[in-house]
Design an enzyme around this catalytic site. Structure first.
Site, short mmCIF file in Angstrom:
data_model
loop_
_atom_site.label_atom_id
_atom_site.label_comp_id
_atom_site.label_asym_id
_atom_site.label_seq_id
_atom_site.Cartn_x
_atom_site.Cartn_y
_atom_site.Cartn_z
N CYS A 157 38.30 13.06 84.53
CA CYS A 157 37.16 13.66 84.95
C CYS A 157 37.37 13.94 86.71
O CYS A 157 38.23 14.44 87.25
CB CYS A 157 35.79 13.68 84.91
SG CYS A 157 35.15 11.95 85.41
N HIS A 315 31.00 9.48 86.68
CA HIS A 315 31.24 10.51 86.46
C HIS A 315 32.18 11.07 87.61
O HIS A 315 31.24 10.64 88.70
CB HIS A 315 30.48 11.79 85.71
CG HIS A 315 31.36 13.45 85.24
ND1 HIS A 315 32.30 12.82 84.42
CD2 HIS A 315 30.76 14.38 85.48
CE1 HIS A 315 32.62 14.86 84.79
NE2 HIS A 315 31.35 15.36 84.27
N ASN A 335 32.03 21.21 87.73
CA ASN A 335 32.07 20.07 86.66
C ASN A 335 33.70 20.50 86.37
O ASN A 335 33.95 20.98 86.85
CB ASN A 335 31.16 19.76 85.49
CG ASN A 335 31.10 18.79 84.82
OD1 ASN A 335 32.15 18.40 84.78
ND2 ASN A 335 30.39 19.12 84.42
#
Length: 444
Positions: A157, A315, A335
């Site tokens: 991520c 995250h 995202n």
């Protein structure tokens, strides 16, 4: 009996999935086809069927609360809804926890370490605080945003959030939006250095890749076509692919390990996108994990106040703007779970209360002009070998295909499939997809 499906456009599927999958007896094969996630292994399918039933139940209960005004956001099934908790944490996150690791699997992002204090960043931030006026709402232009991407099963991520911010940085400095698609894989491989918290599919801090790019590779990355994403099979050594020259490059960065939401507002206004971290739940915080993973719309407020500390984060995301709906302030967050998730890949998350620890740390790549001759768009890669799966699946569309714990990203037409990203393992695609040594899977 053959299963015959056509994969409809992603947005249409995402909006109707909760109605097409049976609430009391979800069919994992039907779900997998609908969301492009085919699992062959029987044990894995059983685990996923159980996870899907649990998520459907949680979604139904939560959306009933939303309809009665007890929640500000709603949920829906998406391609994450059949992932068991341990697999989701390992695959879909990627922020490394430097100081106090508490989970068996990190979601892929580390909180930034105190060693990342950067005096030049603090000087620049002080200047910006004097000169940048922050409006009540701001959103970076869509002409300065590239398409939402999917990190798939790799805890990458932080790399995806960094490339998203870099692409906006380049566009705001004169790059052309048409065809701009930089390689996350080159960043993962070239920056790989666990001692500097850049650990491939095992995560990174939100600042690791911006720090690397500001002083390496001449601030540039190859095009995605030249160095495509390898998902869970990274090289972890630099392939030295040619850079994609767009007239701008990364020249420096801002790293702030002690950020706040007011500072992040200022950075979004000035630079368009800010890389930040947040807590998206884990196996011990199932309610947060379920609500975050199945988020569909509204303003997310699923984390209690106890999760506002920076040492909770797991995250990495990019923030692209902020606004207000019916008196409720929110961040618009991008995202890296593909356009199935959330609002076509985006989330509105409550602003001003450090919801899920968002805004506690910030990183921004900064770009300047580049005099190198502009690159032409690279030609598409040659077609990969094909495998005929039509004896069992007559499918058309893009799929993640899992066999013996290996996930391959394939593109299929009427059951004839080929790789769409990554590299083939061995000399037979059918061997990779289903163990067949012939050109067919599931042949009689």
């Amino acid at each position: 009996m053959k299963l015959v499906f056509i994969l409809l456009p992603i947005v249409a599927l995402a909006s109707t999935a909760a109605h097409t999958i049976g609430a009391s007896d979800p069919d994992i094969d039907e779900f997998g086809i609908e969301f492009g996630d085919i699992v062959i292994d029987a044990d894995e399918k059983a685990k996923r069927a159980k996870a899907l039933m649990e998520n459907e139940d949680a979604i139904r209960k939560h959306n009933d609360e939303f309809r009665h005004g007890k929640s500000g956001f709603y949920m829906k099934l998406n391609e994450l809804s059949d992932l068991p908790a341990d697999e989701e944490e390992k695959q879909k996150f990627g922020l490394i926890h430097v100081e106090e690791p508490t989970d068996e699997y990190s979601r892929g992002a580390y909180p930034m370490h105190e060693d990342t204090y950067d005096r030049a960043s603090q000087t620049l931030l002080a200047e910006l605080r004097q000169n940048v006026q922050v409006p009540s709402s701001f959103f970076v232009s869509e002409n300065h945003r590239t398409a939402v991407k999917n990190q798939a099963q790799c805890g990458s991520c932080a790399a995806f959030a960094t490339v998203a911010a870099v692409e906006t940085c380049l566009l705001k400095n004169g790059a052309n939006l048409q065809g701009l698609d930089l390689s996350e894989q080159s960043l993962l491989d070239c920056a790989y250095n666990p001692a500097k918290y850049a650990n491939g599919c095992n995560g990174a801090t939100i600042s690791a890749y911006s720090i690397f790019l500001a002083s390496n590779l001449n601030g540039k990355l190859p095009h995605e076509t030249v160095d495509p994403y390898l998902n869970t099979n990274p090289r972890l050594q630099c392939p030295n692919k040619p850079s994609f020259n767009v007239g701008a490059k990364v020249t420096s960065k801002i790293v702030n390990h002690n950020c706040d939401e007011s500072t992040m507002e200022m950075l979004v206004v000035q630079y368009g996108q800010v890389i930040t971290s947040l807590f998206a739940g884990n196996s011990s915080e199932a309610a947060i994990r379920t609500s975050f993973s199945n988020y569909a719309g509204g303003i997310y407020d699923g984390c209690p106040a106890s999760h506002s500390a920076r040492n909770n984060v797991n995250h990495a995301v990019t923030v692209v703007g902020f606004g207000e709906d019916n008196g409720q302030k929110y961040w618009l967050m991008r995202n890296s779970w593909g356009p199935h998730w959330g609002m076509q890949g985006y989330m509105k998350i409550k602003r001003g209360v450090n919801m899920c620890a968002i805004g506690r740390e910030c990183t921004v790549p900064i770009c300047g002009s580049d005099s190198a001759p502009l690159s032409s768009l690279p030609p598409p890669p040659p077609a990969s070998p094909t495998c005929d799966v039509s004896a069992r699946y007559v499918i058309t569309g893009n799929y993640n295909w899992m066999f013996r714990n290996v996930t391959s990203q394939v593109r299929c037409t009427a059951g004839i499939c080929q790789l769409r990203t990554g590299t083939m393992m061995g000399n037979s695609l059918c061997k990779q997809l289903c163990g067949s040594t012939t050109s067919e899977c599931f042949a009689a």
